[in-house]
Scaffold this active site. Sequence first.
Site, PDB file in Angstrom:
ATOM      1  CG  HIS A 125      39.365  45.583  36.530  1.00 31.57           C
ATOM      2  ND1 HIS A 125      38.534  45.605  37.761  1.00 31.57           N
ATOM      3  CD2 HIS A 125      40.407  46.103  37.168  1.00 31.57           C
ATOM      4  CE1 HIS A 125      38.672  45.351  38.696  1.00 31.57           C
ATOM      5  NE2 HIS A 125      39.942  45.654  38.756  1.00 31.57           N
ATOM      6  CG  ASP A 144      35.432  29.934  29.739  1.00 30.28           C
ATOM      7  OD1 ASP A 144      34.637  29.452  29.781  1.00 30.28           O
ATOM      8  OD2 ASP A 144      36.564  30.337  29.365  1.00 30.28           O
ATOM      9  CG  ASP A 194      27.104  52.149  31.601  1.00 27.05           C
ATOM     10  OD1 ASP A 194      27.765  52.836  31.542  1.00 27.05           O
ATOM     11  OD2 ASP A 194      28.080  52.202  29.662  1.00 27.05           O
ATOM     12  CG  ASP A 210      36.409  41.731  56.291  1.00 31.17           C
ATOM     13  OD1 ASP A 210      36.133  41.470  58.066  1.00 31.17           O
ATOM     14  OD2 ASP A 210      35.228  42.344  55.931  1.00 31.17           O
ATOM     15  CG  ASP A 259      23.661  52.875  27.879  1.00 33.04           C
ATOM     16  OD1 ASP A 259      24.488  51.767  28.408  1.00 33.04           O
ATOM     17  OD2 ASP A 259      24.563  53.542  27.184  1.00 33.04           O
ATOM     18  CE1 TYR A 312      31.881  54.178  53.509  1.00 32.65           C
ATOM     19  CE2 TYR A 312      31.807  52.870  51.752  1.00 32.65           C
ATOM     20  CZ  TYR A 312      31.970  54.332  52.380  1.00 32.65           C
ATOM     21  OH  TYR A 312      31.837  55.052  51.388  1.00 32.65           O
ATOM     22  CG  ASP A 339      35.140  45.629  37.737  1.00 31.52           C
ATOM     23  OD1 ASP A 339      35.794  46.480  36.600  1.00 31.52           O
ATOM     24  OD2 ASP A 339      35.724  44.706  38.614  1.00 31.52           O
ATOM     25  CB  ALA A 387      37.375  47.412  51.726  1.00 31.84           C
ATOM     26  CB  SER A 433      41.114  44.025  40.854  1.00 32.59           C
ATOM     27  OG  SER A 433      40.760  45.498  41.450  1.00 32.59           O
TER      28      SER A 433
END
Length: 244
Positions: free
Chosen positions: A65, A19, A51, A199, A56, A170, A10, A168, A225
């Site tokens: 997100h 949290d 990343d 699905d 890095d 594939y 992401d 999604a 998402s």
Amino acid sequence: TPDTIVAVIDTGVRVTHNDLLSRIWINEDEIPNNGVDDDEDGYIDNHNGVDFYNGDGFPEDIHGHGTHCSGTIAASANDEFPHAGVAFNSTILPCKVGDFGMPNSAIIAAVQFCAQEGVGIANCSYGGYFPSQAAYDAYAEAGTKGVIFLAAAGNDANNNDSLGMYPAAYDLECIVAVAATDRNDDITSFSNYGETSVDLGAPGQEIFSCTSSNDQSYESWAGTSMAAPHVSGVVALMRSLRPD
């Protein structure tokens, strides 16, 4: 077990969020902030994730997100903070692949890293309408190594059977495509769908979770998402009980 590590491919993760702090993957073979690739995995100082976009070891989330998805999966429970993830004892492996745009090269590197590290579950709350053979091959190969990908179906009220949203859509056993439902268990007005290419559905409207503004920020967001991480959490619970 390693199966309860969930990679979040992401925008990165705010690893200092109250949290999430106790739920973030720790690479014991990497000494933090010494500028050396101690474990020789190709990434310097990747103590709490990678990343792949900037190449890095600091998967900082400037978008929010990836942090929101991570909270749904694994926000810690039984503390003074206001959120609890579906699988609140699981571990989040932050895999940053972009800030807004996410190039296939970064996504492929993240998928390969998950397979190499023996990660069993990856949340993929991203997608586009252009398939990539290289990406398909990477998901397929990781699938043979036991990685399961929970992929967002998309937010365009589109039929993925006729116009695929990838990853999604594939046709791979290791990819589970997730549509978004509302509080009445009905599909949302925005969610993509598809009789063969999607699905299942999971909650994706008015979803409260962590954001990356600061260490105690939360917001309610909507989207497929937000639905995929609910399924990632359930799969983490299932795999913790039955790793086989």
